[in-house]
Design an enzyme around this catalytic site. Structure first.
Site, PDB file in Angstrom:
ATOM      1  CB  SER A 206      -0.741  -0.050   1.190  1.00 12.54           C
ATOM      2  OG  SER A 206      -0.174   0.050   2.332  1.00 12.54           O
ATOM      3  CG  HIS A 234      -4.031  -1.392  -0.872  1.00 12.60           C
ATOM      4  ND1 HIS A 234      -4.712  -0.301  -0.990  1.00 12.60           N
ATOM      5  CD2 HIS A 234      -3.807  -1.554   0.477  1.00 12.60           C
ATOM      6  CE1 HIS A 234      -4.589   0.251   0.339  1.00 12.60           C
ATOM      7  NE2 HIS A 234      -3.883  -0.395   1.185  1.00 12.60           N
ATOM      8  CE  LYS A 265      -7.243  -0.242   2.076  1.00 14.29           C
ATOM      9  NZ  LYS A 265      -7.681  -0.713   3.411  1.00 14.29           N
TER      10      LYS A 265
END
Length: 419
Positions: A206, A234, A265
């Site tokens: 990240s 991610h 996310k």
């Protein structure tokens, strides 16, 4: 005599009160000294207050007009997607605000089981288990799975939640240099004496935007009889041809044993995390993972939003392709302007600056120009590795990206980061 006891008690109480006040004053002094050292180092982290919904364009308290947001993990733009919001509202109406309970008491609803099954299908795994966050998934996994007979081998730049999860377990701990496969092999050779060997890595890192070499990791794991764990927070939703993550991107979906990821996310941006993998492992986690056993169930609205986000993702990969094209546009323009951008082909685009105060000042001046970005410095990243982490979303327009680059060039020259 009675009066003497009363007087003694009063004096003792006053003495205890003075000691308590002294201890509180001591604590206050220690805290103020630590806080001031953070300010002096230029690593103070202020929180900007958003007064609108999350999205590519937001409103920020104290900043005039609309602001273009380039630092959210909203990779696919689904956090404010109308169908995702509607699904959350409908689930809220049908299943309530929350469960007021943990899963094994009276906190499991049909929507939790449905979402777990959908996640397992999405990742092509046997089963899945939900947590309040992926941080909880990471802190719950290692302690439940590994014993003092086992070993875990971790990339040195793994996310803090992986590090904390590994600290909680009793397994023998090996840390290999970031993305260094020769060092990983040496550690695997050293760990052969242990019962289970688990290689743990982020899929996409990240802070740096680089991707783990999963093909080589899986090859080494197979050679030395190890299992592979990947945190895909991610990557889930946008890496790989259909957004399954780095294991799909690199063609090793059948070789990665355990995947942890987040619903907070790309998959709607609310909250929640999960582990997906072998059915027996998931069953063990339901029995022994402490964050699962002792945390309230994921709220229904978050479940509904994430479920709809997965539906949208599985219907089409057009959003994924759009994000990839915009990522390339930003990276190529910034590098042409003279900036150093870490990582490759990932929507996390760290603009490397080195100095913490420089990163902070540039981020502040970017906001004055209508661009929301944040400077990252120690202890979030190593000392002298300060950066501004730009994150591209599928819902950014090409004009948004061009405006961001123009602002970086202007501010970079102002602060001497560019010639």
């Amino acid at each position: 005599m009675w009066a003497g006891r009363v007087l003694h008690a009063a004096l003792s109480g006053a003495s205890r009160g003075r000691r308590a006040q002294s201890a509180l004053a001591q604590l206050h002094g220690i805290l103020e000294e630590e806080l001031e050292s953070i300010r002096r180092a230029g690593t103070w982290k202020s929180e900007r207050v958003i007064t609108s919904s999350q999205g590519p364009h937001i409103h920020v308290d104290g900043a005039p007009g609309g602001i273009i947001n380039f630092c959210a993990n909203n990779y696919l733009g689904l956090s404010s997607h109308p169908e995702v919001i509607q699904a959350g509202l409908q689930t809220l109406k049908e299943f309530g605000a929350g469960l007021s309970s943990v899963r094994f008491i009276c906190g499991t609803q049909s929507i939790h089981k449905d979402l777990e099954a959908k996640i397992a299908r999405f990742h092509q795994r046997e089963d899945a288990i939900l947590y309040p966050s992926c941080f909880d998934a990471n802190t719950g996994l290692f302690e439940a799975l590994l014993t003092s007979e086992d070993a875990v081998l971790s990339d040195e730049l793994n996310h803090a939640s992986i590090i904390d999860g590994i600290r909680l377990c009793k397994a023998h701990k090996y840390r290999y240099r970031h993305l260094d496969m020769a060092d990983l092999e040496a550690k695997l050779q050293e760990a052969q004496k242990h019962r289970l060997r688990l290689v743990a890595t982020d899929g996409a890192f990240s802070m740096d935007g680089d991707i783990a070499p999963l093909q080589e990791i899986c090859r080494l794991a197979s050679q030395y009889g190890a299992l592979v764990f990947v945190d895909e927070s991610h990557a889930t939703g946008f890496l790989g041809a259909t957004g399954r993550g780095t294991d799909e991107l690199l063609g090793v979906m059948d070789q990665v044993t355990i995947i942890n990821s987040t619903l907070g996310k790309a998959l709607g941006g609310a909250s929640g995390g999960y582990t997906t993998g072998p059915g027996a492992l998931v069953s063990l986690l339901r029995q022994q993972a402490r964050p699962y056993l002792f945390s309230n169930s994921l709220p229904p609205a978050s479940v509904g939003c994430a479920s709809k986000a997965l539906d949208l993702l599985m219907e089409s990969n057009a959003i994924v392709q759009s994000m990839a094209a915009k990522t390339l546009r930003f990276r190529s323009q910034m590098e042409a302007a003279g900036f150093t951008i870490s990582g490759a082909n990932h929507p996390i685009c760290p603009v490397m600056l080195g100095d913490a105060r420089l990163a902070l000042n540039i981020a502040d001046d970017m906001l004055k120009r209508g661009i929301f970005v944040i400077g990252f410095s120690y202890p979030v990243v190593p000392k002298d590795k300060a950066r501004i982490r730009v994150q591209i979303s599928a819902v950014h327009s090409e004009e948004d990206i061009d405006r961001c680059v123009e602002a970086f060039v202007e501010v970079g020259r102002l602060h001497g980061a560019l010639p």
